[in-house]
Design an enzyme around this catalytic site. Structure first.
Site: not given
Ligand code: IMP
Ligand code: MG
Length: 180
Positions: A102-103, A106, A155, A168
């Site tokens: 996963e990036d 959250d 964020f 990205r």
């Protein structure tokens, strides 16, 4: 302070590619130790995890396979929502040791859904690796075995992470300038 404008918002550098690289190498070494002789299946969560996955998998010098899955959470661009839709290309997970890549974790909803989905295919084991984690943002209990860098509830974009599909491609990780 270097600021960049992405999709109409100002961002500034928060984590350098060197810091990211160090975290990637540390996780790769752990996975190499933990999975020696196990031939793990890396399951890359599209699209945010593609750069992390490419860097990580090439540093884990044991035999492995790769598959991809898409997970999208609905809702506004900068806030995670509870609904997640999943789409995979293959389902050859039975009896395999799965490492979800996963990036960012959250709220944890995406990863919780993913793990539940994969478990339905009777894998031997399933764990997760993420380059970023916002531990204070969790809304569900989910264990993440390999965490690159813990960050506060900001964020972020770059290194695969997007703001409405922008940013990205950035090598470093950036935060909204208004956030700090
Ligand atoms: P969760 O389901 O709330 O854990 O959110 C996970 C997904 O939301 C990630 O895979 C990202 O796609 C997205 N996300 C969460 N935080 C951020 C962020 O700071 N920047 C960009 N995308 C994010
Ligand atoms: Mg994602």
């Amino acid at each position: 302070m270097e600021e960049i404008e992405i999709n109409g918002s100002k961002f500034r550098k928060y984590l350098t590619s060197e810091q990211i690289n160090d975290a990637v190498k540390r996780i790769a070494a752990q996975i190499e130790d933990d999975y020696a002789g196990l031939n793990p299946l890396f399951l890359i969560v599209m699209k945010g995890a593609i750069f992390f996955a490419a860097d990580l998998i090439r540093n884990v010098k044991i035999d492995s396979q790769i598959d991809v899955i898409s997970a999208k959470s609905y809702g506004s661009n900068m806030i995670s929502s509870g609904k997640v839709s999943l789409k995979t290309f293959e389902d050859n997970f039975r009896g395999r040791d799965i490492i979800i890549i996963e990036d960012i974790v959250d709220s944890g909803f995406t990863l919780t859904s993913l793990i539940g989905y994969i478990k339905g295919f009777s894998p031997k084991s399933v764990v997760a690796a993420t380059i970023l984690s916002k531990p204070t943002a969790r809304k569900t209990e989910v264990s993440v075995k390999y965490v690159g860098i813990e960050i506060p509830e900001l964020f972020v974009i770059g290194y695969g992470l997007d703001y409405a599909e922008h940013g990205r491609q950035l090598k470093d990780i950036y935060i909204l300038s208004s956030d700090q």
